[in-house]
Design a protein around this motif. Structure first.
Motif, PDB file in Angstrom:
ATOM      1  N   TYR A   1      82.517  10.383  89.674  1.00  0.00           N
ATOM      2  CA  TYR A   1      82.426  10.329  88.223  1.00  0.00           C
ATOM      3  C   TYR A   1      83.466   9.368  87.662  1.00  0.00           C
ATOM      4  O   TYR A   1      84.476   9.045  88.303  1.00  0.00           O
ATOM      5  CB  TYR A   1      82.577  11.722  87.602  1.00  0.00           C
TER       6      TYR A   1
ATOM      7  N   ARG B   1      77.069  14.783  83.268  1.00  0.00           N
ATOM      8  CA  ARG B   1      76.932  15.765  84.351  1.00  0.00           C
ATOM      9  C   ARG B   1      75.617  16.533  84.221  1.00  0.00           C
ATOM     10  O   ARG B   1      74.885  16.724  85.198  1.00  0.00           O
ATOM     11  CB  ARG B   1      78.119  16.722  84.326  1.00  0.00           C
TER      12      ARG B   1
ATOM     13  N   LEU C   1      78.164  10.030  85.926  1.00  0.00           N
ATOM     14  CA  LEU C   1      78.392  10.973  87.019  1.00  0.00           C
ATOM     15  C   LEU C   1      77.244  10.851  88.012  1.00  0.00           C
ATOM     16  O   LEU C   1      76.084  10.739  87.615  1.00  0.00           O
ATOM     17  CB  LEU C   1      78.510  12.402  86.481  1.00  0.00           C
TER      18      LEU C   1
END
Length: 244
Positions: free
Chosen positions: A52, A219, A151
């Motif tokens: 990430y 995410r 991410l």
């Protein structure tokens, strides 16, 4: 016999990739990857199960320290030895209580960090690399990092990293569906084909990158894509990146 004693490094890891022209180097956005195959950093090390960027706490001052302590001295040492290195220098470092220290160098883009660093690059990567190849980074605009976050989640074959199973079938409909999700990109790695269609053909099979204004939303998007393309028996971590 020769005994080598290495210093045990305690801290948090950070990946910084720099573009070099033989004399100087400029950094791209920092990233952090997850090496172990299991959640909560358990199990054997892998080539990377996810990454990430941005990395909380890894601000411009931290990157400047990594460049000053790790990357720039290495470029200068290579030059002193007559090595005109032009390309990407990947620095895997540990941020310790006494500063940044090198864990490893690679002379290439790092995987899976590249999958979250390049989406955040605001500019023309081709022009930057061309200037490095000419030995003239000064003629190119310095790399800029766009706002937002990325991410990446790796989906691996069952048995990875020891004995990954190959030949499992991938559903092209699900792959196509994931590609239509907002802020989701699906990348193929260990994928092959047979008369019936797409099959797994390596350890790390697919990667899913989520991009968004915030790391939390990136995410969510990455895991929405991962859940869409997952196949029976695949392995992927559900804890890549901070949850905030």
């Amino acid at each position: 016999r020769r005994v080598v004693i290495e210093e045990g490094l305690a801290g948090v890891e950070l990946s910084v990739m720099a573009v070099c022209d033989g004399r100087r180097a400029v950094p791209l956005a920092p990233a952090r990857d997850h090496k172990r195959v299991g959640e909560r950093d358990t199990g054997p090390n892998t080539g990377g199960m996810g990454a990430y960027s941005p990395v909380p706490g890894a601000d411009e001052a931290v990157v400047s320290e990594v460049m000053a302590r790790c990357v720039t001295p290495t470029v200068e040492a290579l030059r002193d030895r007559g090595i005109d290195y032009r390309g990407v220098l990947y620095a895997g470092v540990m941020l310790t209580g006494s500063g940044a220290k090198v864990i490893e160098f690679n002379v290439r883009f790092g995987d899976p960090e590249t999958q979250v660093v390049l989406p955040r690059l605001d500019g023309d990567l081709g022009l930057l690399l061309a200037a490095a190849a000419r030995g003239d980074l000064g003629s190119a605009d310095p790399p800029r990092t766009a706002d937002g976050a990325a991410l990446h989640v790796v989906l691996a074959a069952g048995g990875y990293p020891g004995s990954p199973r190959t030949g499992d079938r991938l559903d092209p409909v699900r792959l196509a569906a994931a590609g239509t999700l907002e802020g989701v990109e699906v990348l193929a790695a260990g994928v092959g084909s047979d008369a019936g269609g797409l099959v797994t053909a390596g350890g790390r099979v697919l990667g899913v990158t989520g991009t968004a204004p915030t790391l939390g939303t990136a995410r969510e998007r990455a895991y929405a894509g991962a859940g869409t393309v997952a196949w029976p028996g695949c392995v992927y971590r559900r804890d890549i990146g901070p949850r905030g």
